[in-house]
Design an enzyme around this catalytic site. Sequence first.
Site, PDB file in Angstrom:
ATOM      1  N   SER A 117       0.827  -1.200   0.000  1.00  0.00           N
ATOM      2  CA  SER A 117       0.000   0.000   0.000  1.00  0.00           C
ATOM      3  C   SER A 117       0.871   1.264   0.000  1.00  0.00           C
ATOM      4  O   SER A 117       1.671   1.454  -0.911  1.00  0.00           O
ATOM      5  CB  SER A 117      -0.967  -0.046   1.190  1.00  0.00           C
ATOM      6  OG  SER A 117      -2.026   0.872   1.033  1.00  0.00           O
ATOM      7  N   ASP A 169     -10.043  -5.330  -3.889  1.00  0.00           N
ATOM      8  CA  ASP A 169      -9.487  -4.316  -2.983  1.00  0.00           C
ATOM      9  C   ASP A 169     -10.365  -3.058  -2.996  1.00  0.00           C
ATOM     10  O   ASP A 169     -10.459  -2.377  -4.018  1.00  0.00           O
ATOM     11  CB  ASP A 169      -8.059  -3.977  -3.422  1.00  0.00           C
ATOM     12  CG  ASP A 169      -7.295  -3.167  -2.390  1.00  0.00           C
ATOM     13  OD1 ASP A 169      -7.938  -2.419  -1.622  1.00  0.00           O
ATOM     14  OD2 ASP A 169      -6.062  -3.275  -2.354  1.00  0.00           O
ATOM     15  N   HIS A 200      -7.920  -5.691   0.653  1.00  0.00           N
ATOM     16  CA  HIS A 200      -6.662  -4.967   0.908  1.00  0.00           C
ATOM     17  C   HIS A 200      -5.896  -5.716   1.994  1.00  0.00           C
ATOM     18  O   HIS A 200      -5.906  -5.336   3.168  1.00  0.00           O
ATOM     19  CB  HIS A 200      -6.975  -3.536   1.335  1.00  0.00           C
ATOM     20  CG  HIS A 200      -5.831  -2.585   1.218  1.00  0.00           C
ATOM     21  ND1 HIS A 200      -5.207  -2.296   0.018  1.00  0.00           N
ATOM     22  CD2 HIS A 200      -5.180  -1.856   2.161  1.00  0.00           C
ATOM     23  CE1 HIS A 200      -4.243  -1.416   0.226  1.00  0.00           C
ATOM     24  NE2 HIS A 200      -4.211  -1.137   1.512  1.00  0.00           N
TER      25      HIS A 200
END
Length: 219
Positions: A117, A169, A200
Amino acid sequence: MSYLPCIEIEPQGSATASVIWLHGLGASGNDFAPIVPELNLPDSMAVRFVFPHAPSIPVTVNGGMAMPAWYDILSMDIDRKIDETQILQSAEAINALIDREIERGVESDKILIAGFSQGGAVAYQTALSYPKPLAGLMTMSTYFATHETLSPSAANQALEIFISHGTQDPVVPELLGQRAVELLRSKGYEPLYATYPMQHEVCLPQIQDISRWLQERLS
C-alpha cells in the site's frame, strides 16, 4: 547517522541478502514480520529482514489525525493526491537503510525492496531511483505515485519487479495496480503481475508466490 527504527529478523548465520519491507498507512514494522516464518525460506539463503516503522504524521484524509504514515494523502480519488515532498523524504530514509545494509557487508544486488500500500508507493520511488543495482522490487496492493517525476537509475533499468494486488481491494482499486504495470512498461521495465481474490490484505497463495520469487532473486 540517524535511521528509522526497525524490527530486524536475522538469519541463522551472517546475512548475505536483505529484504527491506515497508508497511502501509496506520500500521508499523510489526505488520509483516509474522510473514517471515511462513515464507519457509531455506536457511542457506541467509536473508536479513528489515521492517522499518514510519513516523507518525497528520493524515489529511483521516481528518488530520496523526498516525504512522510514509506521506500525507490529501484526497482518496483514483489519482491519489499526495504530499510528494514527504514521499521523497521517506525514500531517502529507506536509501539510508539500503546503504547501512551495504556497510554491513550485503552486496547491493542482494538487497530487495518490498512495500504494501503506502509502503509500496515509497518502494517504487526508492528502488527505481537507487544509484546501485538492487536484487528486486516487490509491491503489494499499491500504486506508482511518483511516475511523473521519477528520475530512473540506469543501474536498475533491468530491475526485476513483482507486483501483486487483490481483485476485490476497496482501498486501493486493482485498476491502480494495472496502471502501475502499464506505466512501468512504458518506461522500459518488464514487471511480473499477479492478482488474488482478496481485499486490501495478503493471502496464503500470494505468500507462497512471494517465497518462490524471493528464492529466485536472492539465492
